[in-house]
Design a protein around this motif. Structure first.
Motif, PDB file in Angstrom:
ATOM      1  N   HIS A 191      -0.945 -39.915  44.677  1.00  0.00           N
ATOM      2  CA  HIS A 191       0.077 -39.635  45.558  1.00  0.00           C
ATOM      3  C   HIS A 191       1.624 -39.345  44.846  1.00  0.00           C
ATOM      4  O   HIS A 191       2.025 -40.700  44.526  1.00  0.00           O
ATOM      5  CB  HIS A 191       0.138 -40.370  46.971  1.00  0.00           C
ATOM      6  N   GLU A 249       4.963 -36.598  44.438  1.00  0.00           N
ATOM      7  CA  GLU A 249       5.736 -35.461  45.062  1.00  0.00           C
ATOM      8  C   GLU A 249       4.916 -34.119  44.404  1.00  0.00           C
ATOM      9  O   GLU A 249       4.469 -33.283  45.388  1.00  0.00           O
ATOM     10  CB  GLU A 249       7.071 -35.569  44.698  1.00  0.00           C
ATOM     11  N   ASN A 250       4.828 -34.040  43.157  1.00  0.00           N
ATOM     12  CA  ASN A 250       4.362 -33.048  42.357  1.00  0.00           C
ATOM     13  C   ASN A 250       2.524 -32.848  42.990  1.00  0.00           C
ATOM     14  O   ASN A 250       2.265 -31.813  43.301  1.00  0.00           O
ATOM     15  CB  ASN A 250       4.219 -32.956  41.077  1.00  0.00           C
ATOM     16  N   THR A 251       1.938 -33.717  42.735  1.00  0.00           N
ATOM     17  CA  THR A 251       0.603 -33.907  43.299  1.00  0.00           C
ATOM     18  C   THR A 251       0.271 -33.624  44.613  1.00  0.00           C
ATOM     19  O   THR A 251      -0.540 -32.679  44.995  1.00  0.00           O
ATOM     20  CB  THR A 251      -0.212 -35.229  42.846  1.00  0.00           C
ATOM     21  N   ASP A 252       0.976 -34.156  45.807  1.00  0.00           N
ATOM     22  CA  ASP A 252       1.051 -33.707  47.077  1.00  0.00           C
ATOM     23  C   ASP A 252       1.443 -32.417  47.157  1.00  0.00           C
ATOM     24  O   ASP A 252       0.608 -31.589  48.167  1.00  0.00           O
ATOM     25  CB  ASP A 252       1.880 -34.825  47.951  1.00  0.00           C
ATOM     26  N   ALA A 253       2.471 -31.685  46.564  1.00  0.00           N
ATOM     27  CA  ALA A 253       2.519 -30.336  46.868  1.00  0.00           C
ATOM     28  C   ALA A 253       1.477 -29.462  46.357  1.00  0.00           C
ATOM     29  O   ALA A 253       1.141 -28.560  47.025  1.00  0.00           O
ATOM     30  CB  ALA A 253       4.085 -30.031  46.186  1.00  0.00           C
ATOM     31  N   ALA A 254       1.041 -29.662  45.189  1.00  0.00           N
ATOM     32  CA  ALA A 254      -0.010 -28.895  44.546  1.00  0.00           C
ATOM     33  C   ALA A 254      -1.363 -28.963  45.335  1.00  0.00           C
ATOM     34  O   ALA A 254      -1.941 -28.083  45.915  1.00  0.00           O
ATOM     35  CB  ALA A 254      -0.172 -29.545  43.251  1.00  0.00           C
ATOM     36  N   ARG A 255      -1.524 -30.205  45.976  1.00  0.00           N
ATOM     37  CA  ARG A 255      -2.827 -30.610  46.651  1.00  0.00           C
ATOM     38  C   ARG A 255      -2.631 -29.737  48.338  1.00  0.00           C
ATOM     39  O   ARG A 255      -3.511 -28.957  48.632  1.00  0.00           O
ATOM     40  CB  ARG A 255      -2.984 -31.961  47.277  1.00  0.00           C
ATOM     41  N   ALA A 256      -1.442 -29.627  48.826  1.00  0.00           N
ATOM     42  CA  ALA A 256      -1.148 -28.725  50.182  1.00  0.00           C
ATOM     43  C   ALA A 256      -1.233 -27.366  49.896  1.00  0.00           C
ATOM     44  O   ALA A 256      -1.701 -26.548  50.467  1.00  0.00           O
ATOM     45  CB  ALA A 256       0.100 -29.132  50.512  1.00  0.00           C
ATOM     46  N   ALA A 257      -0.593 -26.910  48.624  1.00  0.00           N
ATOM     47  CA  ALA A 257      -0.680 -25.633  48.338  1.00  0.00           C
ATOM     48  C   ALA A 257      -2.094 -25.113  48.018  1.00  0.00           C
ATOM     49  O   ALA A 257      -2.296 -23.971  48.611  1.00  0.00           O
ATOM     50  CB  ALA A 257       0.412 -25.101  47.174  1.00  0.00           C
TER      51      ALA A 257
END
Length: 105
Positions: free
Chosen positions: A7, A9-17
């Protein structure tokens, strides 16, 4: 890489996308093909496997990519399988008040 979810910011954004793109592709394939959901799920897993193979093939040479990743198919595939298993299983219910009654004793 550990099995727990990362968790930041970058990983969460990539996961959501990625989740949104895969969900859209899944729904479109389900609708357009009229195949069973599990058949489309299997096809999605095959697509992920072929993407892994293509990307790992591109990283097999010493100077193939400046990112520094060196594929380890056995470990990488184990990690992919573990990620699928971890998130595909229903989450355990921590509050017994939320458990659906299955019958009478």
């Amino acid at each position: 890489m550990p099995l727990e979810l990362i968790h930041d910011e970058n990983t969460d954004a990539a996961r959501a996308a990625l989740r949104q793109v895969v969900m859209t592709a899944f729904c479109n394939a389900l609708h357009d093909s009229q195949l069973a959901p599990m058949t489309v799920m299997r096809l999605a897993a095959e697509a992920i496997g072929s993407i892994y193979r293509e990307v790992s093939d591109a990283h097999r040479h010493e100077d193939a990519c400046p990112c520094g990743w060196r594929p380890s198919p056995e470990q990488d595939i184990d990690a992919l399988q573990a990620a699928l298993a971890r998130l595909a299983r229903p989450a355990p219910i921590a509050d017994l008040r939320l458990v659906e009654v299955a019958g009478r004793a």
